[in-house]
Design a protein around this motif. Structure first.
Motif, short mmCIF file in Angstrom:
data_model
loop_
_atom_site.label_atom_id
_atom_site.label_comp_id
_atom_site.label_asym_id
_atom_site.label_seq_id
_atom_site.Cartn_x
_atom_site.Cartn_y
_atom_site.Cartn_z
N HIS A 150 0.40 14.35 -2.20
CA HIS A 150 0.23 13.23 -3.14
C HIS A 150 -0.44 12.05 -2.45
O HIS A 150 -1.38 11.46 -2.99
CB HIS A 150 1.60 12.83 -3.70
CG HIS A 150 1.56 11.64 -4.59
ND1 HIS A 150 1.29 11.74 -5.94
CD2 HIS A 150 1.75 10.32 -4.35
CE1 HIS A 150 1.31 10.53 -6.47
NE2 HIS A 150 1.60 9.66 -5.53
N CYS A 151 0.03 11.71 -1.25
CA CYS A 151 -0.56 10.59 -0.50
C CYS A 151 -2.01 10.91 -0.12
O CYS A 151 -2.87 10.03 -0.20
CB CYS A 151 0.26 10.29 0.76
SG CYS A 151 1.87 9.56 0.40
N TYR A 152 -2.27 12.13 0.28
CA TYR A 152 -3.64 12.51 0.64
C TYR A 152 -4.58 12.34 -0.56
O TYR A 152 -5.66 11.77 -0.44
CB TYR A 152 -3.67 13.95 1.15
CG TYR A 152 -5.05 14.39 1.58
CD1 TYR A 152 -5.51 14.09 2.86
CD2 TYR A 152 -5.89 15.06 0.71
CE1 TYR A 152 -6.78 14.47 3.26
CE2 TYR A 152 -7.16 15.43 1.09
CZ TYR A 152 -7.61 15.14 2.37
OH TYR A 152 -8.87 15.50 2.75
N ARG B 236 10.29 10.98 -3.23
CA ARG B 236 10.01 9.70 -2.57
C ARG B 236 11.10 9.37 -1.55
O ARG B 236 10.82 8.96 -0.44
CB ARG B 236 9.91 8.59 -3.62
CG ARG B 236 9.50 7.26 -3.04
CD ARG B 236 9.38 6.15 -4.07
NE ARG B 236 8.84 6.59 -5.34
CZ ARG B 236 9.48 6.47 -6.50
NH1 ARG B 236 10.66 5.91 -6.58
NH2 ARG B 236 8.92 6.91 -7.61
N THR C 128 3.25 14.50 0.93
CA THR C 128 2.07 14.39 1.79
C THR C 128 0.80 14.69 1.01
O THR C 128 -0.19 13.97 1.14
CB THR C 128 2.21 15.35 3.00
OG1 THR C 128 3.43 15.05 3.69
CG2 THR C 128 1.05 15.21 3.95
N LEU D 46 -5.26 8.73 -1.31
CA LEU D 46 -6.14 8.08 -0.34
C LEU D 46 -7.57 8.61 -0.39
O LEU D 46 -8.52 7.84 -0.23
CB LEU D 46 -5.60 8.30 1.08
CG LEU D 46 -4.39 7.45 1.47
CD1 LEU D 46 -3.82 7.92 2.80
CD2 LEU D 46 -4.75 5.98 1.54
N GLU E 197 0.84 -1.21 0.00
CA GLU E 197 0.00 0.00 0.00
C GLU E 197 0.88 1.26 0.00
O GLU E 197 0.59 2.23 -0.71
CB GLU E 197 -0.94 0.00 1.21
CG GLU E 197 -1.87 1.17 1.28
CD GLU E 197 -2.91 1.21 0.18
OE1 GLU E 197 -3.54 2.26 0.00
OE2 GLU E 197 -3.12 0.19 -0.50
N ILE E 198 1.95 1.24 0.78
CA ILE E 198 2.87 2.38 0.81
C ILE E 198 3.48 2.57 -0.57
O ILE E 198 3.55 3.69 -1.08
CB ILE E 198 3.96 2.18 1.88
CG1 ILE E 198 3.35 2.29 3.28
CG2 ILE E 198 5.08 3.21 1.72
CD1 ILE E 198 4.26 1.85 4.40
N LEU F 186 0.94 4.11 -2.82
CA LEU F 186 0.72 5.51 -2.49
C LEU F 186 1.84 6.40 -3.04
O LEU F 186 1.59 7.51 -3.49
CB LEU F 186 0.63 5.71 -0.98
CG LEU F 186 -0.68 5.33 -0.32
CD1 LEU F 186 -0.56 5.43 1.19
CD2 LEU F 186 -1.81 6.21 -0.81
N LEU F 187 3.07 5.89 -2.99
CA LEU F 187 4.20 6.70 -3.42
C LEU F 187 4.46 6.62 -4.92
O LEU F 187 5.29 7.35 -5.43
CB LEU F 187 5.46 6.29 -2.64
CG LEU F 187 5.36 6.48 -1.12
CD1 LEU F 187 6.65 6.04 -0.46
CD2 LEU F 187 5.01 7.90 -0.76
#
Length: 167
Positions: free
Chosen positions: A160-162, A123, A158, A165, A110-111, A114-115
């Motif tokens: 990008h991950c938000y 990264r 951050t 998700l 999942e990480i 996300l990245l």
């Protein structure tokens, strides 16, 4: 005579191109079983599309989808291998249970997902901060950049991950 449905079109596409796609994947992966699995996954992706379109170049489209699945497969293998190497370096007492291993691998996957899409430097900065616990000044010094560049990279990662998700 009834109008062909989307599933009829995909069934025809499957009949015409499944063997070819599986052969293409077998050459890429050197594994008959993985090739069969990823060929099936490619067609499942087509079925899952909200509005499948008529394909003018079906083999090119199937290759593109399958290539993405192969990359995900290799990424997962690399994560699993790195995790297994880490486990092998640990004393037996601290080895996680099979359930914990599965959860850890799923989390690592999942990480990685996300990245995916972040520039390599962003990264790397994010992982140094979040996984290794390095401070922004330490990261900046080690990479030969300013703390301001580190801060901007963290903000970008951050965000990008938000979006990945919640968007």
């Amino acid at each position: 005579m009834s109008t062909p449905t989307v599933s009829d079109s995909i069934a025809l596409l499957y009949c015409q191109h499944h063997g070819w796609l599986q052969g293409w994947l077998r050459r890429k992966l050197n594994c008959t079983q993985q090739a069969a699995d990823l060929a099936q996954d490619t067609f499942v992706r087509l079925l899952a599309k909200p509005e499948p379109q008529l394909l003018r170049e079906p083999r090119a489209y199937l290759t593109t989808v399958a290539r993405g699945l192969v990359i995900n497969h290799w990424r997962r293998q690399a994560l699993e291998q790195a995790w297994l190497e880490e486990l092998a370096a640990r004393p037996e007492v601290s080895s996680p249970s099979p359930e914990e291993r599965r959860l850890i691998l799923e989390t690592l996957e999942e990480i990685a997902r996300l990245l995916d899409g972040l520039p390599p430097r962003v990264r790397e900065i994010f992982l140094r901060s979040q996984l290794e616990g390095q401070t922004y000044p330490v990261i900046a010094e080690q990479l030969g950049i300013s703390v301001n560049v580190v801060q901007k990279a963290m903000l970008r990662a951050t965000a990008h991950c938000y979006r990945a998700l919640y968007a």
